[in-house]
Motif scaffolding. Structure first.
Motif: not given
Length: 78
Positions: A18-23, A25-30, A38-40, A45-46
């Motif tokens: 999962v990629v958050i572009r507004s941040m 391109n923060l990725c859940s997997r690297v 990612w979990g934090l 955000m949720s």
């Protein structure tokens, strides 16, 4: 909030990145592994989303009440 976390967990189990572009391109997997931060970030955000949604509902209801108090009327659909 719970639905978002459950969905992200489900995607994690399926090895979906999962990629958050507004941040930036923060990725859940690297490199094929779960991003440790990612979990934090996704939890925070949720929570923020849930709080903003509740605030939006409150502001919308206040706006409706103000409209009616100033002579407006509501149509009720059933």
């Amino acid at each position: 909030m719970v639905d978002t976390i459950k969905t992200l967990d489900w995607l994690e189990k399926k090895d979906v990145n999962v990629v958050i572009r507004s941040m930036g391109n923060l990725c859940s997997r690297v490199n094929g592994k779960r991003n440790e931060i990612w979990g934090l970030i996704s939890s925070v955000m949720s929570c923020l989303y849930a709080m903003e949604l509740e605030n939006l509902k409150i502001r919308t209801e206040m706006g409706k009440k103000a409209f009616v108090m100033n002579g407006g009327w509501k149509i009720h659909f059933h």
